[in-house]
Scaffold this motif. Sequence first.
Motif, short mmCIF file in Angstrom:
data_model
loop_
_atom_site.label_atom_id
_atom_site.label_comp_id
_atom_site.label_asym_id
_atom_site.label_seq_id
_atom_site.Cartn_x
_atom_site.Cartn_y
_atom_site.Cartn_z
N MET A 1 0.85 -1.18 0.00
CA MET A 1 0.00 0.00 0.00
C MET A 1 0.89 1.25 0.00
N ARG A 2 0.67 2.14 -0.94
CA ARG A 2 1.39 3.41 -0.98
C ARG A 2 0.81 4.32 0.11
N TYR A 3 1.65 5.04 0.76
CA TYR A 3 1.19 5.94 1.82
C TYR A 3 1.69 7.35 1.61
N ASP A 4 2.19 7.63 0.41
CA ASP A 4 2.71 8.95 0.12
C ASP A 4 2.03 9.57 -1.10
N ARG A 5 2.12 10.87 -1.17
CA ARG A 5 1.70 11.64 -2.33
C ARG A 5 2.94 12.46 -2.68
N THR A 6 3.46 12.27 -3.87
CA THR A 6 4.78 12.78 -4.21
C THR A 6 4.78 13.59 -5.50
N VAL A 7 5.55 14.67 -5.49
CA VAL A 7 5.87 15.42 -6.70
C VAL A 7 7.37 15.66 -6.72
N HIS A 8 7.90 15.91 -7.90
CA HIS A 8 9.32 16.23 -8.05
C HIS A 8 9.45 17.62 -8.66
N LEU A 9 10.40 18.38 -8.14
CA LEU A 9 10.62 19.75 -8.60
C LEU A 9 12.04 19.88 -9.12
N ASP A 10 12.23 20.81 -10.05
CA ASP A 10 13.56 21.11 -10.57
C ASP A 10 14.23 22.23 -9.78
N ASP A 11 13.56 22.74 -8.74
CA ASP A 11 14.09 23.83 -7.92
C ASP A 11 15.26 23.35 -7.07
N ASP A 12 16.14 24.30 -6.70
CA ASP A 12 17.15 23.96 -5.70
C ASP A 12 16.43 23.73 -4.38
N PHE A 13 17.12 23.12 -3.45
CA PHE A 13 16.49 22.68 -2.20
C PHE A 13 15.86 23.83 -1.41
N ILE A 54 11.87 17.45 7.29
CA ILE A 54 10.50 17.00 7.55
C ILE A 54 9.73 18.18 8.13
N LEU A 55 8.65 18.57 7.44
CA LEU A 55 7.78 19.65 7.91
C LEU A 55 6.53 19.03 8.50
N GLY A 56 6.20 19.40 9.72
CA GLY A 56 4.97 18.93 10.37
C GLY A 56 3.85 19.90 10.06
N ALA A 57 3.06 19.60 9.04
CA ALA A 57 2.00 20.50 8.56
C ALA A 57 0.69 20.21 9.28
N CYS A 58 -0.01 21.28 9.63
CA CYS A 58 -1.29 21.13 10.34
C CYS A 58 -2.31 22.13 9.82
N ASN A 59 -3.49 21.64 9.53
CA ASN A 59 -4.63 22.49 9.22
C ASN A 59 -5.52 22.40 10.46
N PRO A 60 -5.53 23.45 11.31
CA PRO A 60 -6.23 23.35 12.60
C PRO A 60 -7.68 22.90 12.53
N VAL A 82 7.79 15.74 3.58
CA VAL A 82 9.23 15.62 3.42
C VAL A 82 9.66 16.38 2.17
N VAL A 83 10.71 17.18 2.32
CA VAL A 83 11.35 17.82 1.17
C VAL A 83 12.79 17.31 1.20
N ARG A 89 17.07 16.54 -8.63
CA ARG A 89 15.76 17.14 -8.41
C ARG A 89 15.46 17.18 -6.92
N THR A 90 14.33 17.79 -6.58
CA THR A 90 13.87 17.82 -5.19
C THR A 90 12.53 17.09 -5.12
N ALA A 91 12.44 16.10 -4.26
CA ALA A 91 11.20 15.37 -4.05
C ALA A 91 10.43 16.05 -2.92
N VAL A 92 9.12 16.16 -3.10
CA VAL A 92 8.22 16.65 -2.06
C VAL A 92 7.21 15.53 -1.84
N GLN A 93 7.17 15.02 -0.60
CA GLN A 93 6.33 13.89 -0.29
C GLN A 93 5.48 14.19 0.94
N ALA A 94 4.19 13.94 0.79
CA ALA A 94 3.27 14.13 1.92
C ALA A 94 2.65 12.78 2.28
N LEU A 95 2.47 12.59 3.57
CA LEU A 95 1.76 11.39 4.01
C LEU A 95 0.35 11.45 3.47
#
Length: 134
Positions: A1-13, A54-60, A82-83, A89-95
């Motif tokens: 089971m995949r548990y991530d949602r991922t995009v890749h960026l060409d931006d520097d970190f 690792i960024l701990g993101a919260c929508n209150p 996660v960035v 490239r730079t991967a951006v992954q969200a749970l």
Amino acid sequence: MRYDRTVHLDDDFATAVARVRDALAEQGFGILTEIDVTATLKAKLDQDMEDYVILGACNPPLAHRALEADRTVGLLLPCNVVVRRDGDRTAVQALDPQTMTSVTGLDALRPVAEEATRRLDAALSALTGAHTDR
């Protein structure tokens, strides 16, 4: 089971981290925690690794709704994003928020997970102008 949602960026970190913060903010997510894994592993273990935060993101409002349904769901909050450097490239992954419902089995969390998924996908899509890698 995949548990991530991922995009890749060409931006520097550093640019990618700033853009991720902005995209999440546009969708109502604040950053509660930030863990610089690279710096921590270097300081504690003298180990080198690629840029990794690792960024701990919260929508209150969403967090409140989830906690009203099940106080134990706090174990799955905040939503970690996660960035990290991934080659040139730079991967951006969200749970994937759907993990909340699959782990707990609680139907009451389904609407919260669905809204969180829509918001996270919108943030990730804003970074690339495309859909997330699933």
